[in-house]
Motif scaffolding. Structure first.
Motif, short mmCIF file in Angstrom:
data_model
loop_
_atom_site.label_atom_id
_atom_site.label_comp_id
_atom_site.label_asym_id
_atom_site.label_seq_id
_atom_site.Cartn_x
_atom_site.Cartn_y
_atom_site.Cartn_z
N LEU A 195 -6.74 1.66 -7.22
CA LEU A 195 -6.72 3.09 -6.88
C LEU A 195 -8.06 3.40 -6.22
CD1 LEU A 195 -5.35 5.93 -7.15
CD2 LEU A 195 -6.62 6.16 -9.28
N ASP A 196 -8.03 3.73 -4.96
CA ASP A 196 -9.26 3.96 -4.19
C ASP A 196 -10.23 2.79 -4.36
OD1 ASP A 196 -8.33 6.43 -3.26
OD2 ASP A 196 -9.15 7.49 -5.00
N SER A 238 0.83 -1.21 0.00
CA SER A 238 0.00 0.00 0.00
C SER A 238 0.86 1.26 0.00
CB SER A 238 -0.91 0.01 1.23
OG SER A 238 -1.73 -1.13 1.24
N THR A 281 0.27 5.92 -1.05
CA THR A 281 -0.68 6.96 -1.44
C THR A 281 -0.14 7.76 -2.61
OG1 THR A 281 0.23 8.51 0.16
CG2 THR A 281 -1.65 7.20 0.87
N GLU A 299 -4.06 12.35 -2.36
CA GLU A 299 -5.09 11.96 -1.39
C GLU A 299 -5.67 10.58 -1.69
OE1 GLU A 299 -5.99 13.96 1.27
OE2 GLU A 299 -4.28 15.16 0.61
N HIS A 300 -5.09 9.87 -2.63
CA HIS A 300 -5.65 8.59 -3.08
C HIS A 300 -4.92 7.40 -2.47
CE1 HIS A 300 -8.11 10.66 -6.09
NE2 HIS A 300 -7.04 11.44 -6.28
N GLU A 301 -5.71 6.43 -2.04
CA GLU A 301 -5.17 5.18 -1.50
C GLU A 301 -4.88 4.22 -2.64
OE1 GLU A 301 -4.43 4.42 1.71
OE2 GLU A 301 -4.91 6.51 2.16
N CYS A 302 -3.66 3.69 -2.67
CA CYS A 302 -3.27 2.74 -3.71
C CYS A 302 -2.84 1.43 -3.06
CB CYS A 302 -2.10 3.29 -4.51
SG CYS A 302 -2.47 4.84 -5.35
N GLU A 308 -10.61 0.80 -6.89
CA GLU A 308 -10.94 0.48 -8.29
C GLU A 308 -9.75 -0.14 -8.98
OE1 GLU A 308 -13.93 1.23 -10.02
OE2 GLU A 308 -14.74 1.71 -8.04
#
Length: 181
Positions: free
Chosen positions: A171-172, A143, A145, A148-151, A174
């Motif tokens: 990505l978030d 994991s 970022t 502001e996006h969680e990857c 998706e």
């Protein structure tokens, strides 16, 4: 920048990005110039020996690259590139097996995310990312970022010997399709 002596160009995909190599060979002046991403990295003027090699460092990891200059016939020359001691084709084939790449657009910016399978290092647009890894029931998750996006890069066993481990980029939450560059 580049003169009429430009004789060869290549693109090499490394973890820190795709690098464009251009080679100018002045066969009447004995000049050799190597450009990486438009920047001059090697210049030799007035060389009497028109064949030979030019070696230089490529990318942030300073990967060794060599341009080979060989006479074909008369004043015709052939130019080839070796990266990390391998032909460009062999290097590219090996990279395809040892890395996974995703191209995506995040917050209006193009991003190139590369996973190095052997080290589990993740790179985004030439920057090594700060990651956290953990084992989960069906494999592992790496994991990080992007803004502001969680990857998350999920590694799971395919169950088929030929496929081995499958890597999915989220990505978030998706799933993002894999790229081949």
């Amino acid at each position: 920048m580049l003169s009429g002596d430009l004789v060869a160009s290549w693109e090499v995909a490394l973890s820190d990005g795709v690098h464009r190599i251009e080679f100018a060979h002045g066969t009447t002046t004995g000049k050799r110039v190597v450009y990486v991403n438009g920047q001059e990295v090697v210049r030799r003027d007035w060389l009497f020996k028109l064949v030979g090699k030019e070696t230089f460092a490529l990318g942030g990891a300073k990967t060794k690259a060599t341009i080979n200059i060989e006479a074909v016939s008369g004043f015709a020359y052939e130019y080839s590139l070796e990266v990390d001691g391998k032909s460009l084709q062999m290097f590219t084939d090996n990279r395809a097996k040892s890395t996974e790449t995703w191209l995506l657009r995040v917050d209006g910016e193009d991003r190139r995310v590369v996973l190095e399978k052997d080290t589990m290092d993740v790179w985004c647009n030439g920057q090594k990312m700060e990651t956290t890894g953990e084992f989960v029931d069906d494999g592992s998750e790496t994991s990080f970022t992007l803004g502001e996006h969680e990857c998350c890069i999920k590694a799971t066993i395919s169950g088929r010997k030929k496929s081995g481990v499958l890597h999915h980029f989220l990505l978030d939450g998706e799933k993002i399709p894999q790229s081949h560059s």
